[in-house]
Design a protein around this motif. Structure first.
Motif, PDB file in Angstrom:
ATOM      1  N   TRP A 158      -9.356   4.627   1.404  1.00  6.45           N
ATOM      2  CA  TRP A 158      -9.814   4.692   2.804  1.00  6.45           C
ATOM      3  C   TRP A 158     -11.215   4.107   2.927  1.00  6.45           C
ATOM      4  O   TRP A 158     -11.485   3.284   3.812  1.00  6.45           O
ATOM      5  N   GLN A 159     -12.087   4.499   2.032  1.00  3.83           N
ATOM      6  CA  GLN A 159     -13.458   3.990   2.073  1.00  3.83           C
ATOM      7  C   GLN A 159     -13.495   2.475   1.866  1.00  3.83           C
ATOM      8  O   GLN A 159     -14.128   1.749   2.638  1.00  3.83           O
ATOM      9  N   VAL A 160     -12.813   2.006   0.826  1.00  2.00           N
ATOM     10  CA  VAL A 160     -12.896   0.584   0.487  1.00  2.00           C
ATOM     11  C   VAL A 160     -12.239  -0.275   1.565  1.00  2.00           C
ATOM     12  O   VAL A 160     -12.765  -1.329   1.951  1.00  2.00           O
TER      13      VAL A 160
ATOM     14  N   VAL B 154       0.838  -1.202   0.000  1.00  4.60           N
ATOM     15  CA  VAL B 154       0.000   0.000   0.000  1.00  4.60           C
ATOM     16  C   VAL B 154       0.870   1.247   0.000  1.00  4.60           C
ATOM     17  O   VAL B 154       1.812   1.370   0.788  1.00  4.60           O
ATOM     18  N   GLY B 155       0.559   2.171  -0.912  1.00  2.00           N
ATOM     19  CA  GLY B 155       1.126   3.506  -0.907  1.00  2.00           C
ATOM     20  C   GLY B 155      -0.024   4.479  -0.746  1.00  2.00           C
ATOM     21  O   GLY B 155      -0.513   4.750   0.339  1.00  2.00           O
ATOM     22  N   GLY B 156      -0.534   4.974  -1.890  1.00  2.53           N
ATOM     23  CA  GLY B 156      -1.749   5.790  -1.852  1.00  2.53           C
ATOM     24  C   GLY B 156      -3.018   4.961  -1.777  1.00  2.53           C
ATOM     25  O   GLY B 156      -4.070   5.456  -1.389  1.00  2.53           O
ATOM     26  N   GLY B 157      -2.927   3.688  -2.194  1.00  2.00           N
ATOM     27  CA  GLY B 157      -4.047   2.784  -1.996  1.00  2.00           C
ATOM     28  C   GLY B 157      -4.829   2.389  -3.225  1.00  2.00           C
ATOM     29  O   GLY B 157      -5.851   1.716  -3.098  1.00  2.00           O
ATOM     30  N   GLY B 158      -4.381   2.761  -4.414  1.00  2.00           N
ATOM     31  CA  GLY B 158      -5.134   2.393  -5.605  1.00  2.00           C
ATOM     32  C   GLY B 158      -5.223   0.892  -5.815  1.00  2.00           C
ATOM     33  O   GLY B 158      -6.281   0.361  -6.167  1.00  2.00           O
ATOM     34  N   LEU B 159      -4.122   0.190  -5.571  1.00  2.00           N
ATOM     35  CA  LEU B 159      -4.106  -1.253  -5.792  1.00  2.00           C
ATOM     36  C   LEU B 159      -4.955  -1.977  -4.762  1.00  2.00           C
ATOM     37  O   LEU B 159      -5.795  -2.812  -5.114  1.00  2.00           O
ATOM     38  N   ILE B 160      -4.765  -1.675  -3.495  1.00  2.00           N
ATOM     39  CA  ILE B 160      -5.555  -2.375  -2.485  1.00  2.00           C
ATOM     40  C   ILE B 160      -7.025  -1.989  -2.585  1.00  2.00           C
ATOM     41  O   ILE B 160      -7.910  -2.812  -2.346  1.00  2.00           O
TER      42      ILE B 160
END
Length: 330
Positions: free
Chosen positions: A258-260, A196-202
């Motif tokens: 954050w939401q997901v 995880v960095g900014g979270g696009g992948l997760i």
């Protein structure tokens, strides 16, 4: 070993990211046929890695570092471009490198201009790859946040289509197509280990798998965007440094991620730089997989015992990027 941080008890209602990933896959197949690669899924015994895990554990390596542009980012960037009319000024993006490379590759495939803003922490290997793809490269500041501020100013002036490295719906949905591919190739994993960095992948993977698989967030101790957000109960800025800062260099978890993750990700784990670097070097020396530090966190989590699979678990390790200078892997 750092303990896990769990999500808040009352997450916001989730969008239908499962349906959005399916729509992204259809859009990319129709709008850019042949652009994405179906990357290999290796199913291996823990003994391959010298790991003594519970009986029946199977490790899957999703070799997404072999994707166009050298990372999973190509999925989201192409989906973003295809979802919009692109002006004559083209597209613009701020990136530690991988999102920029993916945007440049997608822009070249579609025949449009691309400008990429990079922070000083970005390695020369990524800058050279961007120039080879025909992108205009501007280096600003030292960290991603500074490059993003310059990118946003340029977008306001030029009217170019902005592609965000991780926090746009089309980008997250595009990342979700990786989950579709994993399930089609191997069935449903019990656990997915994701950097995880900014979270696009997760965000994309957790949106696709939902509650059907356990998605585990892995972050460097020196770039803990999701971990610190969970401590605070909301996204917060963090100081970013360390071996994976060029790829996992966002100072704050994205709003979408954050939401997901509040809805679908229970565990956020931290790993130290020595463990990440050791896993990265092991992948090169033992398996000849030349990957960047961010791609080594899933293996590091297993090697250190930060994550311990249950007996019989099918554990998918996302090997997310390969934009690294091989000379640094010795």
């Amino acid at each position: 070993m750092t303990p896990s941080i769990h999500p808040a008890s009352n997450p916001a209602p989730a969008a239908d990211w499962h349906a959005d990933a399916q729509a992204a896959a259809q859009r990319i197949a129709a709008g850019a046929p042949g652009f994405l690669r179906e990357t290999p899924l290796w199913k291996l015994s823990p003994a391959t890695f010298g790991l003594a895990l519970a009986p029946g554990v199977e490790l899957w390596l999703k070799l997404e570092h072999l994707q166009v542009g050298g990372s999973f980012k190509a999925r989201g960037m192409m989906n973003r471009l295809l979802a919009h009319d692109i002006p004559a000024s083209g597209v613009v993006v701020a990136s530690g490198g991988n999102a920029g490379i993916a945007t440049a590759a997608a822009a070249r495939a579609l025949g449009v201009r691309c400008e990429v803003f990079l922070p000083g922490v970005s390695p020369e290997a990524k800058r050279a790859k961007l120039r080879a793809l025909g992108a205009q490269v501007t280096v600003v500041g030292e960290m991603y946040a500074e490059a993003l501020a310059a990118c946003l100013a340029r977008q306001r002036d030029s009217g170019a289509l902005l592609t965000h490295a991780y926090d746009q719906p089309e980008v997250v949905a595009g990342a979700g197509t990786l989950g579709i591919e994993i399930e089609a190739q191997g069935g449903l994993p019990d656990t997915v280990l994701v950097s995880v960095g900014g979270g696009g992948l997760i965000g994309g993977l957790a949106g696709w798998f939902g509650e059907r698989s356990r998605v585990v967030a892995l972050e460097p101790e020196r770039a803990p965007t999701l971990y610190r957000a969970r401590e605070a109960g909301e996204p917060v800025d963090v100081d970013v440094s360390g071996v994976a800062a060029d790829s996992l260099g966002a100072r704050r978890i994205g709003d979408i991620a954050w939401q997901v993750t509040q809805e679908h990700v229970r565990d956020a784990l931290l790993l130290d730089d020595d463990a990440i670097r050791a896993a990265q070097v092991w992948l090169w020396k033992e398996m000849k997989l030349g990957v960047e530090a961010a791609a080594a966190l899933p293996l590091a989590a297993l090697q250190t015992g930060a994550y311990v699979p249950r007996a019989g678990d099918k554990v998918c390790l996302i090997v997310c990027g390969a934009n690294v200078d091989p000379a640094t892997l010795q």
